[in-house]
Design an enzyme around this catalytic site. Structure first.
Site, PDB file in Angstrom:
ATOM      1  N   THR A  69       0.837  -1.210   0.000  1.00  0.00           N
ATOM      2  CA  THR A  69       0.000   0.000   0.000  1.00  0.00           C
ATOM      3  C   THR A  69       0.866   1.252   0.000  1.00  0.00           C
ATOM      4  O   THR A  69       0.628   2.189  -0.771  1.00  0.00           O
ATOM      5  CB  THR A  69      -0.948   0.000   1.204  1.00  0.00           C
ATOM      6  OG1 THR A  69      -1.874  -1.079   1.071  1.00  0.00           O
ATOM      7  CG2 THR A  69      -1.718   1.308   1.298  1.00  0.00           C
ATOM      8  N   ASN A  99      -6.592  -9.949  -6.557  1.00  0.00           N
ATOM      9  CA  ASN A  99      -6.583 -10.517  -5.210  1.00  0.00           C
ATOM     10  C   ASN A  99      -7.841 -11.285  -4.866  1.00  0.00           C
ATOM     11  O   ASN A  99      -7.832 -12.118  -3.961  1.00  0.00           O
ATOM     12  CB  ASN A  99      -6.361  -9.405  -4.178  1.00  0.00           C
ATOM     13  CG  ASN A  99      -7.353  -8.272  -4.313  1.00  0.00           C
ATOM     14  OD1 ASN A  99      -7.432  -7.640  -5.361  1.00  0.00           O
ATOM     15  ND2 ASN A  99      -8.109  -8.004  -3.262  1.00  0.00           N
ATOM     16  N   THR A 141      13.976   4.931  10.228  1.00  0.00           N
ATOM     17  CA  THR A 141      14.867   3.835  10.596  1.00  0.00           C
ATOM     18  C   THR A 141      14.404   2.534   9.945  1.00  0.00           C
ATOM     19  O   THR A 141      13.227   2.169  10.047  1.00  0.00           O
ATOM     20  CB  THR A 141      14.912   3.665  12.123  1.00  0.00           C
ATOM     21  OG1 THR A 141      15.358   4.880  12.711  1.00  0.00           O
ATOM     22  CG2 THR A 141      15.831   2.527  12.529  1.00  0.00           C
ATOM     23  N   CYS A 149      -8.718  -5.990   2.789  1.00  0.00           N
ATOM     24  CA  CYS A 149      -8.311  -4.588   2.887  1.00  0.00           C
ATOM     25  C   CYS A 149      -9.463  -3.627   2.641  1.00  0.00           C
ATOM     26  O   CYS A 149      -9.271  -2.429   2.476  1.00  0.00           O
ATOM     27  CB  CYS A 149      -7.188  -4.309   1.895  1.00  0.00           C
ATOM     28  SG  CYS A 149      -5.722  -5.302   2.222  1.00  0.00           S
TER      29      CYS A 149
END
Length: 379
Positions: A75, A152, A239, A325
């Site tokens: 996404t 999907n 990070t 989703c």
């Protein structure tokens, strides 16, 4: 002891392979350094491990490591690609398809509100999209084409090399959402030809929260969504999720090694499941014919209340009515409606998706459960 339901929703997510977990564990406790720390061994160890994992992920799709940008998932990769391209060409025209994942469709809705013009191509009753329709939709101001590799919900596979060739002829960047295809069927960015490609670890037995964006060349100069350190070649600050990246790399390595055998095995199990349902339940329809992923079957069941049916079987089976989703309030599938199904028909469909840990016995038991539940009259 209560039995665990048979899991047949692998398109929603896959369990982490124990070999992936084993590879990740040291990077939570022993090798916990920040991969961007350049002045000590803890950082060096993490950076070296990330470099190795980037190579593993790249090799799964036939790419170079320098073409892989790590993100939080497909996404984010899709958002980074589409918003970046749109920002470079404000008010441009983007071509996509009605059956795309919501990660693409919702991003395009956002871009429309900011001045982009969007064309959503139609599919036929089998979920197929015509390359000729794609080429006919191209305009002088078309700045991007965004089409998935495999759906999907239905598993329908699009002719990605043909789409890429059309995009290349017109010098238009082509973004491919390959989240469901990578690791399930052979995907090679050199022969397939997309300029950008998004995919996620948690669909290939890796951890959640880590994904990648393949970028063919610096010609696709994107604008970062996140700022604050210029990580990942300046495109994705923050990070690095080192344990997740290590898991992604190991999952990619395992998929590459086992893909051919798994593709054949899952295709056979899927065919056995469909044959059992078609043979014992009059009125069953398989949605999406032709070229499909081997592990997924979208089935229209002859039952008046599929939601109640699945809830009644939830102690025994874990299957879904569509994409995981979408909104938590389940709506009839936009994919099936685009294929010409009525709202009532779309509400009768279930997606059954198999995976690495699915056994032949489980497939047989799942078919029996469904047949018995549907064939038993409601009192």
């Amino acid at each position: 002891m209560k039995a665990t339901p048979i899991y047949l929703d692998y398109n929603a997510t896959t369990p982490c392979d124990p070999r992936v977990v084993e590879a990740m564990l040291p990077y939570f406790t022993q090798h916990f350094g920040n991969a961007a720390s350049a002045d000590h061994v803890y950082g060096w160890q993490s950076r070296e491990a990330v470099t190795d994992a980037r190579l593993q992920v790249a090799e799964l799709i036939g790419a170079s490591p320098k073409q892989i940008i790590f993100t939080s998932g497909a996404t984010e990769s899709i958002n980074l690609a589409l918003k970046g391209l749109a920002e470079n060409s404000p008010g441009g025209h983007i071509i996509s398809c009605q059956t795309e994942h919501k990660a693409v469709l919702d991003t395009l809705t956002y871009l429309e509100m900011r001045g982009c013009d969007v064309t959503l191509l139609e599919v036929d009753t089998d979920g197929a999209l015509s390359p000729a329709a794609l080429e006919a939709a191209i305009r002088p101001n078309t700045i991007a084409i965004a089409l998935m590799y495999a759906n999907n919900e239905t598993g329908v596979i699009h002719p990605v090399p043909e789409f890429a060739a059309i995009a290349r002829r017109h010098d238009i960047p082509f973004l491919c959402d390959a989240t469901q295809a990578v690791g399930k069927i052979p995907v090679n960015v050199t022969s397939d030809g997309p300029d950008l490609m998004a995919f996620s670890a948690h669909k290939i037995y890796g951890p959640k929260g880590i994904g990648a964006l393949y970028i063919r060349s610096k010609r696709q100069l994107l604008q970062p969504l996140l700022h604050g350190g210029a990580h990942e070649g300046g495109l994705r600050s923050g990070t690095l999720n080192t344990p997740g990246i290590i898991g992604f790399g190991k999952a990619a390595e395992l998929c590459q090694a086992e893909l051919s055998d798994e593709q054949q095995r899952l295709g056979m199990l899927r065919d056995q499941l469909e044959a059992a349902l078609l043979g014992q339940l009059p009125g069953v329809v398989i949605n999406g014919k032709g070229s499909r992923l081997p592990q997924v079957s979208n089935v229209l069941l002859p039952h008046p209340d599929v939601e109640h049916l699945l809830l009644s079987l939830s102690a025994h089976l874990a299957v879904s009515r569509g994409s995981a989703c979408a909104n938590l309030v389940q709506q009839p599938s936009h994919v099936l409606k685009a294929m010409g199904l009525s709202v009532e028909q779309a509400a009768q469909a279930v997606r059954i998706s198999l995976g690495r840990f699915t056994t032949a016995t489980e497939v047989q038991q799942a078919a029996q459960r469904l047949v018995q539940a549907i064939a038993t009259p409601v009192v």
